[in-house]
Structure formats: structure tokens, C-alpha cells
Design an enzyme around this catalytic site. Structure first.
Site, mmCIF file in Angstrom:
data_model
loop_
_atom_site.group_PDB
_atom_site.id
_atom_site.type_symbol
_atom_site.label_atom_id
_atom_site.label_comp_id
_atom_site.label_asym_id
_atom_site.label_seq_id
_atom_site.Cartn_x
_atom_site.Cartn_y
_atom_site.Cartn_z
ATOM 1 N N HIS A 28 0.818 -1.210 0.000
ATOM 2 C CA HIS A 28 0.000 0.000 0.000
ATOM 3 C C HIS A 28 0.857 1.267 0.000
ATOM 4 C CE1 HIS A 28 -2.905 -2.745 2.470
ATOM 5 N NE2 HIS A 28 -2.970 -3.012 1.177
ATOM 6 N N PRO A 29 1.682 1.482 -1.022
ATOM 7 C CA PRO A 29 2.468 2.722 -1.062
ATOM 8 C C PRO A 29 1.574 3.934 -1.252
ATOM 9 C CG PRO A 29 2.688 1.512 -3.138
ATOM 10 C CD PRO A 29 1.933 0.621 -2.197
#
Length: 523
Positions: free
Chosen positions: A445-446
Site C-alpha cells: 500500500h504505497p
């Protein structure tokens, strides 16, 4: 017939025999969570929309489950993107129509209220329940969000439920997912073979095309066009069927960049945009995994989904337990064992429980150009606070397993697997001088590398997702999310993008800036 009609609005670079020169109200670069939601909203409001996607379009007929076939098609750089620092953290991202939504586990969560309040307190706009509820509801309806079916969660859900209950945890629940009609094949991360998972290639993109948008695949955006100080379009290039270069030019009144948290800031920097926050403030939701052996139980691992159950009691402290099971190929190939140890580990797959956790990180990283455009330089250092939270996750999950009757708890790391027989061994293990590099840490989940801010001294974009100092240019993807969430981000990204795109549509249709009758645009 409707399905056939929207297919006619997809043009692949390999099918082009000449350069293309187009005009549109808005061009959207990217078709993942943010780009697809933005394109749908703009097209739904009667605007001429062009979507430019570097990857190719695939449908369920391509999703065979054979990793050697689907990984090169759906993942950028074969899934090899990694953050480096005090640990090596793989962060796989997608390159296809649908982006990373095509290869995620389908978990859908709203932005936590405490996070939205933090954004409001920073002066980033109104993120109250009243303001966002209609947008959350629209996203959830589009994705057909509903609790995971316990049949497809499998025995791991019962194990974690039992163990968490024994430890006094109460917020135990099936995760909400975008997979109506799921049959439990567990191939979510390699393209859903039944189209049950409503990734954007199945949901938002077809709906945008039905409303008149056009999609160009296999084209990589290379340059923004400008007229004076205003952004007025984009140029892109791809490869035709003979391997030659084919060029695409789209002149538009607005350009929405949605290339993802890693690639949006690099593209903007190549266009000469200078902002000290660009490429910085990267958050990842570092995730850990702990396994356990239940030799007398068949855990039906080959017939369960990769993520379907959660425990949220510690979510307000930044620790969320989520999990399910990886396919057998991942079980064996991701192991660093060899010889008899590898055989023993692989043969134990039907009895190996998989579960994990992620943390709402306060650590921040940075994205810069790397040796190749598919391999940016991603730097991330897990700070002491976050590592303590990570260790708490390992400890808590191990205790859940033991409370549920595990024979052994397995803690994987780059140098091997630590096998723990009881709580005494667990406590002794955690007393060691442990470092992040001793654990298998992953991230999916950047966020945050072109974040919303009060002004150019606080972020890259304003509350309307407009890039500061760049009229006509917008960012609507994970890069714009202002901070770590502590929740799987696709619903947040879609909600923010849809809301911002609706406001952009209002401005394009009403250049004088007159408000509609309700002020706040509603879905």
C-alpha cells in the site's frame, strides 16, 4: 452487445499503423484505483475523456493462475519492486488495465475517522462523515462490497477467531471485499479468473467506456504539453505490431496523473515540476506474516481466498490483523529453504496456517529515479516506533496461534524460519536483539509521494488535487493520499479521486466557477 460496444473504444498501440492526434476535455494517465474512478466520474458527467494506460488490457480468459504466464502480464518488473533501507521490503505493483487493483486481495475499507480528522486538522478540507459518506457509498456500490463468505475464508478464519477470542479481542470479523460471487479459487493476486473481484478493469473502466470514454493501452506517457504556464495535454508512445514506435498526442483542458505512488512523482519531476515534497513522505503499511502448524487439521489452503478475516481491536493503535492463505506456488517459491528442509516445509502446506498484520506507519520513505524506469530507487527506513509495533504484531499473532492449539509457530525471515514450540520460546525469541532485517517484511500500500497539502510548503497538491503552480494538472491516485491510513487503501483512493473528478467536471462545465445548487457535489 453492450459488452461488445465498449470494447470498440479500446485501442492498443500494437494495433495502430499511424500516429494519433486527439482532443478531449480531460486525459487520465493510468487506469488503477484513482485513474479509473476519475475517468468514470468525468465521463459520467458528459465530458470527453481519454484514458492512457502503459499496460495492456487483459480479461479473465488470460487469468490462468499459472504464475509464469500472468506475473509478466500483470506485474511491473515481474513484481520485483523493493524498498531498501534497514530491511528489504518487496512492494509489488501492477502494470495493466486495472493497475494494482487487478492483483490485490480485494479487501475494502473506508478511511478511518481518526485519519480523516487528522487531515481536517491539517487544513486539507472537509473529510467529515457527512462530506464523504455519499462517495464511500458510491464506491462500495460500484465494487459490490460485502463481507467475505466464511466458506472461502476457510479454517484459518476459525483458528484466528478462536485464538483472538481467547486473548480477549472482540473486533473479530470477516473482511469486506469486492468479490460478489467469489468461488474461492484464491487467485486474487494473479487476476480473478471469474471476474468476481471488481478490480477496475471489471468495474470502473467498462463503465467509463460505456459513458463515452476512450482507452488507449500500451502507451507510456512521456511529456506534458503546455501553453504558456498551463498544462494542455500529454504525449505518449508505444510499440506497434512490428515493434516500431507509434505516438499518441492528446490535447485537453485538464490532465489527471494517476500513475501510482512510485511513478507519478517521477513523471512529474521529469516534466520540470519542482516541489520539495515530491517523491517524499512515502508510507507503505509494512506487513508481517506468522505461520503455524496444525498437523492434525486440513486447512483447505488450496481452496481459500488470500485475505478474508480480520481482528481490529488494536487498529486505533496502528496494528491491524488481516489474512488468509497464499497459493501453494507462493508457499514453496517464497521459501528460502533448500534440500530436505524445503521438502518438509512444502509438504506441510495443507497444515500450515497463514495470517498476517500491517501497521499504520509513522516512518516515511522517498522515491527517486533508479537504473531503469521500471525500477525506481525506493528508500524506506522502519523507525523504532514502527518496529516496536511490528514486534507487537508478531507476538500477538503467535499468541493467537498457540491459544488456538498450534503445534508450532513459524516466524519467517530472510535467513530462515524460526520455529517456536511454546510461549516460553516466543518470549525468549522476542528478547533477542532483533532488527527489521531479521524478519520477512512486505508492503502492498504505497502512499503519499505527491500528497495533498495546505500550500506548496506542505504538499504537492491542494485539496482539489490540483498540482500547485501547474494550472490544468491534477494528481488522483495513491500518491495524493496525505498520510498512512491503517486500512487497505483502494476505497480511500477511489473516494478521493471520484470526489475530486466531480469537482473538476464542475469547473470544466462551468468555467466561471459558479456553485451548483447544493454546493458540495454529490454522486
Amino acid at each position: 452487445m453492450e459488452h461488445f460496444r465498449w470494447r470498440q473504444q479500446i485501442t492498443a498501440a500494437r494495433d495502430c499503423d499511424e500516429d494519433l492526434d486527439l482532443e478531449a476535455d480531460a486525459v487520465v494517465i493510468g487506469s488503477g484505483a484513482g485513474g479509473a474512478a476519475a475517468a468514470y466520474e468525468l465521463a459520467s458527467r458528459g465530458l470527453a475523456v481519454v484514458i492512457v494506460e502503459e499496460g495492456d488490457y487483459y480479461d479473465r480468459s488470460h487469468f490462468s493462475g499459472r504464475l509464469t504466464e500472468v506475473v509478466p502480464k500483470l506485474y511491473r518488473a515481474f513484481g520485483s519492486n523493493c524498498a531498501t533501507g534497514n530491511a528489504l521490503i518487496p512492494v509489488p505493483v501492477g502494470r495493466n488495465v486495472g493497475g494494482t487493483t487487478t492483483i490485490n486481495s480485494g479487501t475494502c475499507m473506508r478511511t478511518p475517522a481518526a485519519v480523516r480528522e487528522h487531515w481536517r486538522a491539517r487544513g486539507l478540507g472537509d473529510f467529515s462523515d457527512a462530506a464523504l459518506a455519499p462517495w464511500f457509498e458510491q464506491v462500495e456500490a460500484m465494487l459490490k462490497v460485502q463481507p467475505a463468505d466464511p466458506r472461502h475464508v476457510g479454517p484459518i478464519g476459525d483458528i484466528i477467531d478462536q485464538g483472538a477470542a481467547a486473548l480477549g479481542f472482540e473486533a473479530r470479523h470477516p473482511l469486506r471485499r469486492n468479490a460478489e460471487g467469489c468461488d474461492g479459487q484464491g487467485l486474487c493476486q494473479f487476476g480473478c479468473p471469474t471476474d468476481a473481484k471488481q478490480s477496475t478493469n471489471v468495474s470502473y473502466i467498462p463503465r467509463a467506456l460505456e459513458r463515452g470514454a476512450f482507452l488507449f493501452t500500451g502507451f507510456r506517457a512521456t511529456r506534458l504539453e503546455r501553453d504558456g504556464g498551463r498544462v494542455t495535454g500529454v504525449r505518449a508512445r508505444g510499440r506497434d505490431g512490428q515493434g516500431g514506435t507509434v505516438r499518441l498526442r492528446v490535447r485537453s483542458r485538464a490532465v489527471v496523473v494517476a500513475m501510482g505512488t512510485f511513478f507519478t512523482p517521477l513523471f512529474l519531476r521529469r516534466q520540470g515540476i519542482r516541489n520539495r515534497h515530491l517523491g517524499r513522505h512515502l508510507t507503505l503499511h509494512p506487513a508481517g506474516v506468522v505461520n503455524a502448524l496444525f498437523p492434525d487439521r486440513d486447512l483447505a489452503n488450496s481452496r481459500t481466498i488470500p485475505q478474508g478475516f480480520g481482528v481490529a481491536d488494536l487498529a486505533d493503535q496502528g496494528l491491524m490483523f488481516e489474512g488468509g492463505t497464499i497459493p501453494l506456488a507462493g508457499h514453496g517459491l517464497l521459501s528460502n529453504l533448500n534440500g530436505r528442509d524445503w521438502v518438509r516445509f512444502t509438504e506441510s502446506y495443507p497444515h500450515t496456517a497463514y495470517f498476517g498484520f500491517m501497521i499504520r506507519d509513522t516512518s516515511e520513505g522517498r522515491v527517486r529515479p533508479g537504473p531503469h524506469r521500471d525500477w525506481p530507487l525506493i528508500r524506506y527506513h522502519l523507525n523504532r516506533h514502527d518496529f516496536r509495533l511490528f514486534l507487537r504484531g508478531v507476538d500477538t499473532l503467535a499468541r493467537m496461534y498457540f491459544a488456538a492449539g498450534a503445534r508450532e509457530v513459524l516466524v519467517p525471515g530472510p535467513e530462515g524460519i524460526t520455529r517456536l514450540k511454546d510461549l516460553h520460546q516466543l518470549e525468549a525469541f522476542l528478547r533477542r536483539p532483533l532488527k527489521p532485517r531479521h524478519f520477512l517484511i512486505t508492503a502492498y500500500h504505497p502512499l503519499g509521494t505527491a500528497r495533498l497539502g495546505r500550500d506548496a510548503d506542505d504538499g504537492v497538491c491542494d485539496a482539489e488535487h490540483r498540482v500547485f503552480g501547474q494550472p490544468g494538472l491534477y494528481v488522483m491516485d495513491g500518491a495524493a493520499v496525505p498520510s498512512s491510513l491503517g486500512a487497505n487503501p483502494q476505497v480511500t483512493i477511489m473516494t478521493l479521486a471520484g470526489r475530486a473528478a466531480a469537482r473538476l467536471a464542475d469547473r470544466l462545465q462551468d468555467p466561471q466557477g459558479r456553485k451548483g445548487q447544493t454546493g458540495e457535489t454529490r454522486p
